[in-house]
Design a protein around this motif. Structure first.
Motif, mmCIF file in Angstrom:
data_model
loop_
_atom_site.group_PDB
_atom_site.id
_atom_site.type_symbol
_atom_site.label_atom_id
_atom_site.label_comp_id
_atom_site.label_asym_id
_atom_site.label_seq_id
_atom_site.Cartn_x
_atom_site.Cartn_y
_atom_site.Cartn_z
ATOM 1 N N CYS A 111 14.046 3.916 16.271
ATOM 2 C CA CYS A 111 13.119 5.027 16.058
ATOM 3 C C CYS A 111 13.862 6.116 15.304
ATOM 4 N N ARG A 112 13.442 6.373 14.070
ATOM 5 C CA ARG A 112 14.127 7.412 13.291
ATOM 6 C C ARG A 112 13.283 7.825 12.092
ATOM 7 N N ASP A 113 13.666 8.961 11.504
ATOM 8 C CA ASP A 113 13.046 9.363 10.246
ATOM 9 C C ASP A 113 13.676 8.498 9.164
ATOM 10 N N GLN A 114 12.853 7.739 8.458
ATOM 11 C CA GLN A 114 13.346 6.694 7.552
ATOM 12 C C GLN A 114 13.104 7.067 6.091
ATOM 13 N N ARG A 115 14.169 6.993 5.305
ATOM 14 C CA ARG A 115 14.022 7.178 3.855
ATOM 15 C C ARG A 115 13.531 5.868 3.247
ATOM 16 N N LEU A 116 12.578 5.975 2.333
ATOM 17 C CA LEU A 116 12.026 4.808 1.641
ATOM 18 C C LEU A 116 11.970 5.088 0.152
ATOM 19 N N ARG A 117 12.068 4.035 -0.645
ATOM 20 C CA ARG A 117 11.789 4.178 -2.071
ATOM 21 C C ARG A 117 10.451 3.502 -2.348
ATOM 22 N N VAL A 118 9.558 4.225 -3.007
ATOM 23 C CA VAL A 118 8.278 3.652 -3.418
ATOM 24 C C VAL A 118 8.557 2.799 -4.656
ATOM 25 N N GLU A 119 8.418 1.490 -4.500
ATOM 26 C CA GLU A 119 8.747 0.578 -5.602
ATOM 27 C C GLU A 119 7.544 0.299 -6.492
ATOM 28 N N ASP A 120 6.353 0.591 -5.972
ATOM 29 C CA ASP A 120 5.142 0.292 -6.733
ATOM 30 C C ASP A 120 4.080 1.348 -6.429
ATOM 31 N N ALA A 121 3.862 2.228 -7.382
ATOM 32 C CA ALA A 121 2.874 3.300 -7.194
ATOM 33 C C ALA A 121 1.528 2.930 -7.811
ATOM 34 N N SER A 122 1.322 1.622 -8.019
ATOM 35 C CA SER A 122 0.057 1.200 -8.644
ATOM 36 C C SER A 122 -0.960 0.714 -7.620
ATOM 37 N N THR A 123 -0.580 0.674 -6.328
ATOM 38 C CA THR A 123 -1.492 0.092 -5.341
ATOM 39 C C THR A 123 -2.570 1.105 -4.921
ATOM 40 N N ALA A 124 -3.572 0.587 -4.215
ATOM 41 C CA ALA A 124 -4.662 1.438 -3.737
ATOM 42 C C ALA A 124 -4.170 2.489 -2.747
ATOM 43 N N TRP A 125 -2.996 2.256 -2.162
ATOM 44 C CA TRP A 125 -2.501 3.150 -1.117
ATOM 45 C C TRP A 125 -1.303 3.987 -1.552
ATOM 46 N N THR A 126 -0.842 3.814 -2.803
ATOM 47 C CA THR A 126 0.384 4.521 -3.219
ATOM 48 C C THR A 126 0.269 5.250 -4.559
ATOM 49 N N SER A 127 -0.950 5.397 -5.078
ATOM 50 C CA SER A 127 -1.082 5.983 -6.419
ATOM 51 C C SER A 127 -0.712 7.469 -6.446
ATOM 52 N N ALA A 128 -0.670 8.109 -5.272
ATOM 53 C CA ALA A 128 -0.302 9.527 -5.234
ATOM 54 C C ALA A 128 1.199 9.723 -5.438
ATOM 55 N N PHE A 129 1.953 8.617 -5.396
ATOM 56 C CA PHE A 129 3.407 8.697 -5.558
ATOM 57 C C PHE A 129 3.790 8.285 -6.976
ATOM 58 N N GLU A 130 5.080 8.470 -7.291
ATOM 59 C CA GLU A 130 5.631 7.958 -8.542
ATOM 60 C C GLU A 130 6.459 6.736 -8.178
ATOM 61 N N THR A 131 6.417 5.715 -9.024
ATOM 62 C CA THR A 131 7.300 4.568 -8.798
ATOM 63 C C THR A 131 8.746 5.057 -8.845
ATOM 64 N N GLY A 132 9.513 4.685 -7.829
ATOM 65 C CA GLY A 132 10.898 5.124 -7.738
ATOM 66 C C GLY A 132 11.084 6.363 -6.881
ATOM 67 N N GLN A 133 9.967 6.985 -6.504
ATOM 68 C CA GLN A 133 10.032 8.196 -5.671
ATOM 69 C C GLN A 133 10.584 7.878 -4.291
ATOM 70 N N GLU A 134 11.321 8.859 -3.757
ATOM 71 C CA GLU A 134 11.874 8.695 -2.417
ATOM 72 C C GLU A 134 11.012 9.489 -1.446
ATOM 73 N N ILE A 135 10.618 8.846 -0.335
ATOM 74 C CA ILE A 135 9.845 9.559 0.684
ATOM 75 C C ILE A 135 10.478 9.334 2.059
ATOM 76 N N VAL A 136 10.092 10.148 3.011
ATOM 77 C CA VAL A 136 10.595 10.009 4.385
ATOM 78 C C VAL A 136 9.410 9.984 5.345
ATOM 79 N N VAL A 137 9.321 8.915 6.129
ATOM 80 C CA VAL A 137 8.297 8.822 7.179
ATOM 81 C C VAL A 137 8.953 8.218 8.426
ATOM 82 N N PRO A 138 8.359 8.404 9.596
ATOM 83 C CA PRO A 138 8.964 7.839 10.812
ATOM 84 C C PRO A 138 8.952 6.309 10.803
ATOM 85 N N LEU A 139 9.958 5.745 11.441
ATOM 86 C CA LEU A 139 10.026 4.300 11.645
ATOM 87 C C LEU A 139 10.209 4.084 13.135
ATOM 88 N N LYS A 140 9.463 3.166 13.724
ATOM 89 C CA LYS A 140 9.637 2.896 15.163
ATOM 90 C C LYS A 140 9.178 1.474 15.428
#
Lengths: 233, 86
Positions: A111-140
């Protein structure tokens, strides 16, 4: 736009997912595991938790729950579906996404705050991001190790279907640091980390500077992206 | 009443953290010499009548479609429980 949030017996994050939908600007519709139809929703979120107590395998029983018949059919017809954590496990078990999630290699729940890289910003759920963008969301999770055979992994990479990769250390032994994948159409996405827990300032991640948003709301983009996808459909 | 035994194991190439944890615990009981442990599942499917070839075929379908996930697990055996012990 109506976004259905499915509750199975043992689901935990349905309320947070519904709240995230609303914060993103959508209307959340509660769906029950025994429902025979999707109540006219435009998209579906399968939230996290321990559906059916993780009996047999995580997501295995849920994948053949009554509501999953119409979910699978709608997904194959192009309806956006997001599986988060246990929801990701359900999508894999249902055959909508390739691979399977197994127990963490570290043998502990992580359980931790997890850094992720958005590898594909073309999906129905990720278009608000840029491909290659780094985001942080919880992981558990305790069973977040993404596994597939080498051929499937090569195929996923070759077709650009790895949507998220872990940064700052692989938390669970997932092959090729894969945190999330999509189907061929880019409308069905599954990931182990929890964007729905990162949609409200003061309640999301505080580590890593609160992520790209700076206030722990990096997950909001998932729920605005789907509305964009639906509006342009 | 008949019983069908179905045994499922994680595929050899899949890491088995449960088996690893068990393996690491054995020496604490003084049980040395086991170089590896892998943990699987055993299912007992009960039917009213005898275990016929048709019942075994159904059990095989159950094993392949639900009891095991072919991505990470192998169905090791599907057998009549009584035949298995005799």
């Amino acid at each position: 736009m109506k976004i259905g949030v499915v509750t199975f017996p043992g689901t935990l994050d349905d309320r947070d997912a519904a709240r995230a939908v609303v914060r993103g600007g959508g209307e959340a519709v509660a769906l029950w595991h025994a429902d025979a139809d999707l109540r006219g929703v435009d998209a579906v979120v399968l939230p996290g938790g321990f559906s059916y107590g993780d009996y047999l395998r995580a997501g295995a029983i849920a994948s053949i729950a009554p509501v999953m018949g119409p979910v699978v059919e709608a997904a194959r017809g192009g309806m956006p579906v997001l599986g988060i954590c246990n929801g990701f496990q359900v999508l894999c078990e249902a055959g909508l996404l390739p691979g399977a999630l197994v127990r963490n290699d570290v043998r502990t729940f992580v359980c931790r705050d997890q850094r992720l890289r958005v590898e594909d910003a073309s999906t129905a759920w990720t278009s608000a991001f840029e491909t290659g963008q780094e985001i942080v969301v919880p992981l558990k999770n305790g069973e977040g190790g993404y596994n597939a055979d080498e051929r499937t992994l090569d195929e996923l990479e070759g077709e650009g279907r790895v949507v998220f990769r872990y940064l700052g250390g692989n938390p669970n032994g997932s092959q090729r640091d894969i945190a999330g994948v999509r189907d061929a159409s880019g409308r069905v996405v599954g990931l182990m980390p929890h964007p729905e827990h990162a949609t409200e300032p003061g309640y999301g991640p505080t580590e890593h500077g609160g992520g790209a948003s700076g206030d722990g709301t990096d997950g909001l983009g998932f729920f605005t992206s789907v509305l964009t996808a639906l509006a342009s459909a | 009443m008949g019983r069908v035994l179905v045994q499922v194991m994680p595929k050899p190439e899949i890491l088995d953290p449960q088996g690893k944890a068990v393996s690491a615990a054995l020496p604490r009981l003084g049980l040395e010499g086991f170089t590896d442990v892998r943990q699987g599942k055993r299912f007992e499917l009960v039917v009213e009548g005898p275990v016929t070839p048709a019942v075994l075929a159904q059990a095989r379908r159950a094993a392949e479609q639900l009891l095991a996930n072919p991505v990470i697990e192998d169905v090791v055996s599907v057998a009549d429980a009584d035949a298995a012990v005799s």
